[in-house]
Design a protein around this motif. Structure first.
Motif, PDB file in Angstrom:
ATOM      1  N   LEU B 189      66.846  93.128 -15.990  1.00  0.00           N
ATOM      2  CA  LEU B 189      67.202  93.651 -14.669  1.00  0.00           C
ATOM      3  C   LEU B 189      67.849  95.027 -14.795  1.00  0.00           C
ATOM      4  O   LEU B 189      67.516  95.954 -14.051  1.00  0.00           O
ATOM      5  N   LEU B 190      68.784  95.148 -15.742  1.00  0.00           N
ATOM      6  CA  LEU B 190      69.478  96.419 -15.919  1.00  0.00           C
ATOM      7  C   LEU B 190      68.503  97.497 -16.384  1.00  0.00           C
ATOM      8  O   LEU B 190      68.500  98.628 -15.863  1.00  0.00           O
ATOM      9  N   GLY B 191      67.678  97.138 -17.328  1.00  0.00           N
ATOM     10  CA  GLY B 191      66.716  98.115 -17.840  1.00  0.00           C
ATOM     11  C   GLY B 191      65.755  98.579 -16.765  1.00  0.00           C
ATOM     12  O   GLY B 191      65.508  99.783 -16.610  1.00  0.00           O
ATOM     13  N   SER B 192      65.224  97.648 -15.993  1.00  0.00           N
ATOM     14  CA  SER B 192      64.270  98.045 -14.955  1.00  0.00           C
ATOM     15  C   SER B 192      64.966  98.842 -13.856  1.00  0.00           C
ATOM     16  O   SER B 192      64.395  99.778 -13.298  1.00  0.00           O
ATOM     17  N   SER B 193      66.236  98.519 -13.568  1.00  0.00           N
ATOM     18  CA  SER B 193      66.957  99.280 -12.548  1.00  0.00           C
ATOM     19  C   SER B 193      67.193 100.713 -13.006  1.00  0.00           C
ATOM     20  O   SER B 193      67.014 101.661 -12.231  1.00  0.00           O
ATOM     21  N   LEU B 194      67.603 100.869 -14.262  1.00  0.00           N
ATOM     22  CA  LEU B 194      67.820 102.223 -14.779  1.00  0.00           C
ATOM     23  C   LEU B 194      66.511 103.006 -14.805  1.00  0.00           C
ATOM     24  O   LEU B 194      66.477 104.194 -14.453  1.00  0.00           O
ATOM     25  N   ALA B 195      65.439 102.325 -15.200  1.00  0.00           N
ATOM     26  CA  ALA B 195      64.141 102.997 -15.229  1.00  0.00           C
ATOM     27  C   ALA B 195      63.734 103.435 -13.830  1.00  0.00           C
ATOM     28  O   ALA B 195      63.245 104.547 -13.625  1.00  0.00           O
ATOM     29  N   LEU B 196      63.976 102.576 -12.864  1.00  0.00           N
ATOM     30  CA  LEU B 196      63.633 102.900 -11.473  1.00  0.00           C
ATOM     31  C   LEU B 196      64.448 104.098 -10.996  1.00  0.00           C
ATOM     32  O   LEU B 196      63.926 104.997 -10.328  1.00  0.00           O
ATOM     33  N   LEU B 197      65.716 104.106 -11.359  1.00  0.00           N
ATOM     34  CA  LEU B 197      66.590 105.212 -10.956  1.00  0.00           C
ATOM     35  C   LEU B 197      66.092 106.523 -11.547  1.00  0.00           C
ATOM     36  O   LEU B 197      66.000 107.556 -10.861  1.00  0.00           O
ATOM     37  N   ILE B 198      65.737 106.494 -12.825  1.00  0.00           N
ATOM     38  CA  ILE B 198      65.306 107.727 -13.489  1.00  0.00           C
ATOM     39  C   ILE B 198      63.962 108.201 -12.931  1.00  0.00           C
ATOM     40  O   ILE B 198      63.762 109.388 -12.668  1.00  0.00           O
ATOM     41  N   VAL B 199      63.066 107.257 -12.703  1.00  0.00           N
ATOM     42  CA  VAL B 199      61.772 107.639 -12.130  1.00  0.00           C
ATOM     43  C   VAL B 199      61.969 108.245 -10.747  1.00  0.00           C
ATOM     44  O   VAL B 199      61.346 109.254 -10.389  1.00  0.00           O
ATOM     45  N   GLY B 200      62.867 107.644  -9.961  1.00  0.00           N
ATOM     46  CA  GLY B 200      63.140 108.181  -8.632  1.00  0.00           C
ATOM     47  C   GLY B 200      63.702 109.583  -8.696  1.00  0.00           C
ATOM     48  O   GLY B 200      63.279 110.472  -7.952  1.00  0.00           O
ATOM     49  N   LEU B 201      64.636 109.807  -9.625  1.00  0.00           N
ATOM     50  CA  LEU B 201      65.229 111.142  -9.756  1.00  0.00           C
ATOM     51  C   LEU B 201      64.190 112.162 -10.205  1.00  0.00           C
ATOM     52  O   LEU B 201      64.135 113.280  -9.693  1.00  0.00           O
ATOM     53  N   ARG B 202      63.356 111.757 -11.150  1.00  0.00           N
ATOM     54  CA  ARG B 202      62.324 112.675 -11.633  1.00  0.00           C
ATOM     55  C   ARG B 202      61.351 113.023 -10.514  1.00  0.00           C
ATOM     56  O   ARG B 202      60.898 114.158 -10.391  1.00  0.00           O
ATOM     57  N   LEU B 203      61.043 112.027  -9.702  1.00  0.00           N
ATOM     58  CA  LEU B 203      60.134 112.269  -8.577  1.00  0.00           C
ATOM     59  C   LEU B 203      60.770 113.243  -7.599  1.00  0.00           C
ATOM     60  O   LEU B 203      60.120 114.164  -7.094  1.00  0.00           O
ATOM     61  N   LEU B 204      62.065 113.045  -7.332  1.00  0.00           N
ATOM     62  CA  LEU B 204      62.757 113.931  -6.408  1.00  0.00           C
ATOM     63  C   LEU B 204      62.834 115.355  -6.954  1.00  0.00           C
ATOM     64  O   LEU B 204      62.748 116.326  -6.206  1.00  0.00           O
ATOM     65  N   LEU B 205      62.994 115.464  -8.255  1.00  0.00           N
ATOM     66  CA  LEU B 205      63.114 116.789  -8.863  1.00  0.00           C
ATOM     67  C   LEU B 205      61.765 117.415  -9.174  1.00  0.00           C
ATOM     68  O   LEU B 205      61.697 118.493  -9.756  1.00  0.00           O
ATOM     69  N   GLY B 206      60.694 116.711  -8.816  1.00  0.00           N
ATOM     70  CA  GLY B 206      59.365 117.277  -9.044  1.00  0.00           C
ATOM     71  C   GLY B 206      58.900 117.208 -10.471  1.00  0.00           C
ATOM     72  O   GLY B 206      58.085 118.016 -10.896  1.00  0.00           O
ATOM     73  N   ARG B 207      59.455 116.269 -11.251  1.00  0.00           N
ATOM     74  CA  ARG B 207      59.026 116.128 -12.646  1.00  0.00           C
ATOM     75  C   ARG B 207      58.580 114.695 -12.928  1.00  0.00           C
ATOM     76  O   ARG B 207      59.196 113.994 -13.716  1.00  0.00           O
ATOM     77  N   PRO B 208      57.543 114.241 -12.248  1.00  0.00           N
ATOM     78  CA  PRO B 208      57.113 112.851 -12.477  1.00  0.00           C
ATOM     79  C   PRO B 208      56.438 112.698 -13.835  1.00  0.00           C
ATOM     80  O   PRO B 208      55.884 113.654 -14.345  1.00  0.00           O
TER      81      PRO B 208
END
Lengths: 414, 208
Positions: B189-208
């Motif tokens: 759960l923790l790993g997938s949550s952190l991964a989701l957070l990072i993917v979301g941030l990268r998407l927001l910053l335009g670096r998917p």
């Protein structure tokens, strides 16, 4: 007909369109073309295959010798390497309407139907396009149609492997249906008393009359067979305490399920003389929007929160979205499958009680000190017997699988 | 395609998301009364949005199936039946003074929806049986551990088997659930949550 050809997905769009009707790519600045002519002009450009090696490097499934992850090689006629090499490089992706949300995958070239290309067709000179209009239509039709089951055997070399599944299904079917057909000759046994049932009972018992209780009704008819057995004694207890119930469901069929359960409990309470004349006020609502809207409940005052859930995620959502804000103690009433992930919340004190499965229903009813209604006894005995026989059938299947592997030295994968 | 152009971030989305994030976080802090009111309004909008999304879904389904009928596509008769049932059920709810508790809707729920959902859910047992047959094998890698854990939990949760178990054996199941299973589950759960957070941030910053 003059049209704008999307350089991202190849869809012809009406003249003057700002965005592609199919993929939403920005068409402003695209040159206007004769779409029909351009699409019919799909001759492979053998002079510009420069992009092919890098394309293959990132998309190895396009390589002729690639075998899929399931070790099933492509059929010979599925890939045409010559046609793939002859295809011109893909056009550069256009600016997108919503960056990063759509169109993350670049278009994959289709080479399997290269025979549809008419190399002798005249070119318009406006833009080279790798697909024919018939190809595009066929691909779109294939993508929009329902998938059909293959009529032939996928693995003709091992036809015996598919024979195991019917036997597995027969065993489990007979195991579950047996108690329905011949009754339940095996003693049901007394289920285990898990931690959390007694503390949950105490939390309800401490409620004062007219105490406000928030209930998240997170199950519907799919799991009502198990969950109704659990909710019935808890609801009876709540009504005995004279609690005012505020029931919210995030499932479209949740309110109807809740109303039926409450009606069933009230019907059972009718013979109870002390219940006559007591008007129980409860409110059942459906909230669309999923767990996002749960924090709205945190603004309402309550003395106890109950979550009737078939899945552990619903309890977790409540504990994350509502409980930290309103600090109302939470009692979870869940299916047996949802129990394991929620044990830690009970240990940490975030849950004041955890009542789960038939075991929890049995012991909660016992704690109530009341004689269960005959209907409930019959339903619970049938459920427990079904669970017992189902467990036996599963055990038989597991033993069978291991025996087959042991005796034959191979793995019958069903 | 090794040098695919960077995806532009949509700054309007980024600003809206960041603002929502800040307000939601501040709304959890006691004492921020004004922020709480804004956050509450946001949640109410989400509630309305959910309702509108449901209606849009209904319109989309209607439009899709009307087109299937108009074009005479395969199984268009099923589309016709779907639209007829949709209109009948929606009409019964809208026209009846009792609303969602109208007799026709109650009958549909009791005779169609409830048994249908229960029957579909019951099919899960067959998938579980097939999975148990295929994967709970001693010869598979890790299969013996999975099989042992399965037997312990099954024994503890099945009433008549539990009655035959020696006293204290339930503690083994309890420990299994609370220690290794919970640790693994929390890790995932923790790993997938952190991964989701990072993917979301990268998407927001335009670096998917």
């Amino acid at each position: 007909m003059p049209a704008l050809l999307c350089s991202h997905c190849g869809t012809p769009n009406r003249t003057g369109s700002n965005f592609c009707n199919r993929c939403g790519a920005d068409l402003r600045g695209e040159p206007q073309q004769q779409a029909e002519d351009a699409l019919g002009d799909a001759a492979p450009d053998a002079t510009s295959p420069d992009a092919t090696p890098s394309l293959r490097a990132e998309q190895p499934w396009l390589a002729p010798g690639f075998t899929g992850a399931d070790d099933v090689p492509f059929e010979e006629d599925e890939e045409d390497p010559a046609a793939l090499d002859a295809l011109p490089p893909l056009p550069a992706p256009a600016m997108r309407l919503v960056s990063g949300v759509q169109g993350l995958l670049d278009p994959i070239r289709v080479a399997a139907m290269s025979q549809d290309n008419d190399a002798s067709a005249p070119t318009t000179g406006v833009q080279e396009f790798p697909f024919g209009i018939d190809q595009m239509r066929r691909v779109r039709t294939l993508m929009m149609e329902e998938p059909m089951l293959a009529s032939g055997s996928v693995q003709p070399s091992q036809p015996h492997r598919s024979l195991w599944l019917p036997w597995v299904f027969l065993i489990i079917g007979v195991g579950v249906a047996l108690p329905l057909l011949i009754g339940w000759p095996l003693p049901a046994g007394k289920p285990m008393l898990w931690r959390g049932v007694a503390s949950g009972f105490d939390a309800v018992e401490r409620l004062s009359p007219n105490a406000r209780v928030q209930i998240l009704w997170a199950y519907d008819p799919a799991t009502a067979g198990e969950m109704d057995l659990l909710s019935a004694p808890v609801l009876r207890h709540l009504l005995d305490r004279g609690a005012t119930l505020r029931i919210i469901s995030l499932l479209p069929n949740g309110p109807a399920t809740a109303r039926r359960s409450l009606a069933h409990v009230e019907m059972q309470r009718l013979p109870d003389l002390s219940a006559i004349g007591v008007h129980h006020n409860f409110e059942v609502s459906f909230w669309p929007g999923g767990a996002t809207v749960l924090p709205l409940l945190a603004a309402e005052s309550a003395d106890l929160a109950l979550v009737f859930a078939a899945q552990s995620e619903d309890v977790q959502h409540w504990l994350e979205q509502v409980a930290p804000i309103n600090r109302v103690p939470v009692l979870a009433v869940t299916s047996a499958g949802a129990d394991p992930p929620l044990r830690a919340y009970l240990d940490s004190g975030q849950l004041v009680g955890l009542v789960s499965g038939y075991d929890g229903a049995y012991h909660y009813t016992e704690l109530l000190g009341e004689t269960p209604a005959p209907d409930d006894v019959r339903a619970m005995r049938a459920q427990v017997a079904g669970q017992d026989y189902g467990a036996l059938a599963i055990l038989a299947i597991v033993v069978l699988g291991n025996l087959i592997a042991l005796l034959t030295g191979r793995r019958p994968d069903g | 395609m090794s040098s695919s152009p960077p995806v532009r971030s949509n700054w309007l989305f980024a600003i809206l998301l960041m603002a929502a994030l800040v307000f939601v976080v501040l709304g959890r802090v006691p004492g921020w009364v004004g922020v709480s009111a804004i956050v509450r309004a946001g949640y109410e909008w989400a509630l309305l949005l959910g309702g509108v999304a449901l209606l849009l879904g209904v319109v989309n389904v209607l439009w899709l199936h009307i087109r299937r009928i108009a074009l005479g596509q395969r199984d268009w008769v099923l589309s016709l039946a779907l639209i007829a049932v949709l209109i009948a059920v929606a009409g019964a709810g809208l026209l009846s003074p009792t609303g969602a508790a109208s007799p026709l809707l109650e009958w549909v729920f009791d005779a169609v929806i409830a048994p249908g959902q229960a029957a579909l859910f019951a099919l899960l047992i067959f998938f579980m049986a097939a999975a148990a047959f295929q994967y709970l094998r001693i010869g598979r890698r890790g299969g013996a551990w999975m099989l042992a854990g399965f037997l312990v939990i099954l024994a503890a949760q099945t009433p008549f088997i539990f009655a035959w178990l020696p006293p204290g054996s339930a503690g083994v199941a309890d420990w299994l659930l609370n220690a290794p299973v919970m640790a693994a589950l929390r890790g995932v759960l923790l790993g997938s949550s952190l991964a989701l957070l990072i993917v979301g941030l990268r998407l927001l910053l335009g670096r998917p």
